[in-house]
Scaffold this motif. Structure first.
Motif, PDB file in Angstrom:
ATOM      1  N   ARG A  91       0.807  -1.225   0.000  1.00 21.35           N
ATOM      2  CA  ARG A  91       0.000   0.000   0.000  1.00 21.35           C
ATOM      3  C   ARG A  91       0.838   1.272   0.000  1.00 21.35           C
ATOM      4  NH1 ARG A  91      -2.904   1.224   5.532  1.00 21.35           N
ATOM      5  NH2 ARG A  91      -1.920   3.235   5.384  1.00 21.35           N
ATOM      6  N   TRP A  92       2.110   1.181   0.422  1.00 24.17           N
ATOM      7  CA  TRP A  92       2.970   2.360   0.489  1.00 24.17           C
ATOM      8  C   TRP A  92       3.782   2.584  -0.784  1.00 24.17           C
ATOM      9  CZ3 TRP A  92       1.297   5.056   4.261  1.00 24.17           C
ATOM     10  CH2 TRP A  92       0.868   4.459   5.434  1.00 24.17           C
ATOM     11  N   LEU A 131      16.501   6.883  -4.399  1.00 25.63           N
ATOM     12  CA  LEU A 131      16.576   5.799  -3.433  1.00 25.63           C
ATOM     13  C   LEU A 131      15.161   5.271  -3.237  1.00 25.63           C
ATOM     14  CD1 LEU A 131      18.051   4.230  -1.102  1.00 25.63           C
ATOM     15  CD2 LEU A 131      17.358   6.129   0.377  1.00 25.63           C
ATOM     16  N   GLY A 132      14.992   3.980  -3.419  1.00 26.80           N
ATOM     17  CA  GLY A 132      13.704   3.337  -3.180  1.00 26.80           C
ATOM     18  C   GLY A 132      13.926   2.144  -2.267  1.00 26.80           C
ATOM     19  N   TYR A 133      12.910   1.774  -1.507  1.00 26.34           N
ATOM     20  CA  TYR A 133      13.069   0.643  -0.592  1.00 26.34           C
ATOM     21  C   TYR A 133      11.731   0.176  -0.062  1.00 26.34           C
ATOM     22  CZ  TYR A 133      12.874   4.536   2.694  1.00 26.34           C
ATOM     23  OH  TYR A 133      12.497   5.674   3.368  1.00 26.34           O
ATOM     24  N   TRP A 134      11.733  -1.041   0.423  1.00 23.30           N
ATOM     25  CA  TRP A 134      10.604  -1.588   1.186  1.00 23.30           C
ATOM     26  C   TRP A 134      11.148  -2.708   2.068  1.00 23.30           C
ATOM     27  CZ3 TRP A 134       9.595  -6.729   0.718  1.00 23.30           C
ATOM     28  CH2 TRP A 134      10.018  -7.377  -0.450  1.00 23.30           C
ATOM     29  N   LEU A 135      10.423  -2.984   3.115  1.00 22.24           N
ATOM     30  CA  LEU A 135      10.810  -4.018   4.078  1.00 22.24           C
ATOM     31  C   LEU A 135       9.560  -4.805   4.442  1.00 22.24           C
ATOM     32  CD1 LEU A 135      13.486  -4.716   5.568  1.00 22.24           C
ATOM     33  CD2 LEU A 135      12.675  -3.296   7.439  1.00 22.24           C
ATOM     34  N   GLY A 136       9.692  -6.128   4.521  1.00 19.57           N
ATOM     35  CA  GLY A 136       8.569  -6.956   4.925  1.00 19.57           C
ATOM     36  C   GLY A 136       8.089  -6.593   6.320  1.00 19.57           C
ATOM     37  N   ARG A 137       6.784  -6.690   6.532  1.00 23.79           N
ATOM     38  CA  ARG A 137       6.182  -6.266   7.805  1.00 23.79           C
ATOM     39  C   ARG A 137       6.795  -6.927   9.040  1.00 23.79           C
ATOM     40  NH1 ARG A 137      -0.164  -6.582   9.231  1.00 23.79           N
ATOM     41  NH2 ARG A 137      -0.052  -7.829   7.349  1.00 23.79           N
ATOM     42  N   PRO A 138       7.176  -8.218   9.008  1.00 25.33           N
ATOM     43  CA  PRO A 138       7.765  -8.800  10.228  1.00 25.33           C
ATOM     44  C   PRO A 138       9.059  -8.121  10.673  1.00 25.33           C
ATOM     45  CG  PRO A 138       7.155 -10.542   8.683  1.00 25.33           C
ATOM     46  CD  PRO A 138       7.001  -9.226   7.953  1.00 25.33           C
ATOM     47  N   PHE A 139       9.641  -7.291   9.803  1.00 29.21           N
ATOM     48  CA  PHE A 139      10.949  -6.697  10.079  1.00 29.21           C
ATOM     49  C   PHE A 139      10.879  -5.192  10.341  1.00 29.21           C
ATOM     50  CE2 PHE A 139      11.139 -10.178   6.970  1.00 29.21           C
ATOM     51  CZ  PHE A 139      11.597 -11.149   7.840  1.00 29.21           C
ATOM     52  N   TRP A 140       9.678  -4.655  10.432  1.00 31.52           N
ATOM     53  CA  TRP A 140       9.508  -3.231  10.714  1.00 31.52           C
ATOM     54  C   TRP A 140       9.901  -2.909  12.149  1.00 31.52           C
ATOM     55  CZ3 TRP A 140       3.915  -2.049   8.525  1.00 31.52           C
ATOM     56  CH2 TRP A 140       3.935  -2.187   7.137  1.00 31.52           C
ATOM     57  N   ARG A 141      10.219  -1.655  12.361  1.00 37.52           N
ATOM     58  CA  ARG A 141      10.496  -1.072  13.690  1.00 37.52           C
ATOM     59  C   ARG A 141      11.668  -1.737  14.423  1.00 37.52           C
ATOM     60  NH1 ARG A 141       5.228  -1.311  12.802  1.00 37.52           N
ATOM     61  NH2 ARG A 141       4.025   0.614  12.758  1.00 37.52           N
ATOM     62  N   GLN A 142      12.648  -2.163  13.655  1.00 30.44           N
ATOM     63  CA  GLN A 142      13.855  -2.754  14.236  1.00 30.44           C
ATOM     64  C   GLN A 142      15.113  -2.000  13.812  1.00 30.44           C
ATOM     65  OE1 GLN A 142      13.911  -7.074  13.555  1.00 30.44           O
ATOM     66  NE2 GLN A 142      11.678  -7.000  13.333  1.00 30.44           N
ATOM     67  N   GLY A 143      14.938  -0.892  13.084  1.00 28.02           N
ATOM     68  CA  GLY A 143      16.084  -0.111  12.623  1.00 28.02           C
ATOM     69  C   GLY A 143      16.791  -0.713  11.421  1.00 28.02           C
ATOM     70  N   ASP A 168       1.619   9.986   4.963  1.00 28.68           N
ATOM     71  CA  ASP A 168       1.183   9.266   6.158  1.00 28.68           C
ATOM     72  C   ASP A 168       2.019   8.021   6.451  1.00 28.68           C
ATOM     73  OD1 ASP A 168       0.054   8.163   3.841  1.00 28.68           O
ATOM     74  OD2 ASP A 168      -1.780   7.525   4.840  1.00 28.68           O
ATOM     75  N   ASN A 169       3.101   7.832   5.695  1.00 29.26           N
ATOM     76  CA  ASN A 169       4.009   6.713   5.952  1.00 29.26           C
ATOM     77  C   ASN A 169       5.105   7.193   6.913  1.00 29.26           C
ATOM     78  OD1 ASN A 169       5.814   4.585   5.947  1.00 29.26           O
ATOM     79  ND2 ASN A 169       5.687   4.239   3.735  1.00 29.26           N
ATOM     80  N   ALA A 170       4.757   7.232   8.184  1.00 23.07           N
ATOM     81  CA  ALA A 170       5.672   7.765   9.203  1.00 23.07           C
ATOM     82  C   ALA A 170       6.975   6.974   9.274  1.00 23.07           C
ATOM     83  CB  ALA A 170       4.987   7.774  10.564  1.00 23.07           C
TER      84      ALA A 170
END
Length: 183
Positions: free
Chosen positions: A33-34, A91-103, A132-134
């Motif tokens: 969605r982002w 620069l583009g990027y994405w990270l799988g949800r299980p790995f969010w908020r870990q730096g 809104d993608n904080a």
């Protein structure tokens, strides 16, 4: 350079073995969605095409898209890229949800910036994020990017368009932040 490593991550070329994790991770609506490019739902055909396109490109050019893998077991976590977008270095990027908020994404971005500015001598890098993608805006701010405008783009995952914040980081600003120890 095809491989970048950090204490927890390996930024490496895409492998055929990444297919299942790629489809599972980016196929999660909370991730897609982002993003402005991948279709949703994301299929195995989409994943195969993405991997093949990046493998073919890296045979003839310096890498511009890396798989982000966990260093200890090489498991795919997400993706990061540095490519041409409308005549600018993006620069583009994405990270799988299980790995969010870990730096982890901040760690990946910090590993890629020296390649962009010191090795490739790019004058500036831009990146886009939905307002809104904080999480993404926080990664960019931490890396020294500043908002310089907005850009309206199509967004296949949302079957329409959206207005993205355009962020920028110059080589001069990056160099100043690394020389004073803050980056």
């Amino acid at each position: 350079m095809n491989l970048l490593e950090t204490p927890r991550l390996r930024l490496r070329p895409w492998a055929d073995s990444d297919l299942h994790d790629l489809v599972r991770l980016i196929g999660d609506w909370a991730v897609s969605r982002w993003l402005d490019e991948p279709p949703w739902p994301y299929t195995y055909d989409d994943g195969r095409a993405w991997i093949a396109r990046n493998q073919a490109r890296q045979r003839d050019h310096p890498p511009d898209a890396w798989a982000i893998a966990r260093r200890r077991d090489d498991r795919l976590l997400g993706a990061i890229s540095l490519h041409d977008w409308r005549g600018e270095n993006e620069l583009g990027y994405w990270l799988g949800r299980p790995f969010w908020r870990q730096g982890l994404m901040s760690e990946a971005v910090a590993a890629l910036l020296p390649l962009a500015f010191a090795e490739r001598d790019l004058p500036a890098i831009v990146s886009r994020a939905l307002p809104d993608n904080a999480g993404s805006c926080g990664v960019l701010h931490k890396a020294g990017f500043r908002v310089v405008g907005e850009v309206a783009l199509g967004q296949p995952a949302r079957t329409g368009g959206a207005s993205f914040l355009l962020h920028s980081l110059t080589r001069q600003a990056w160099s100043a932040s690394t020389s004073d120890g803050s980056a």
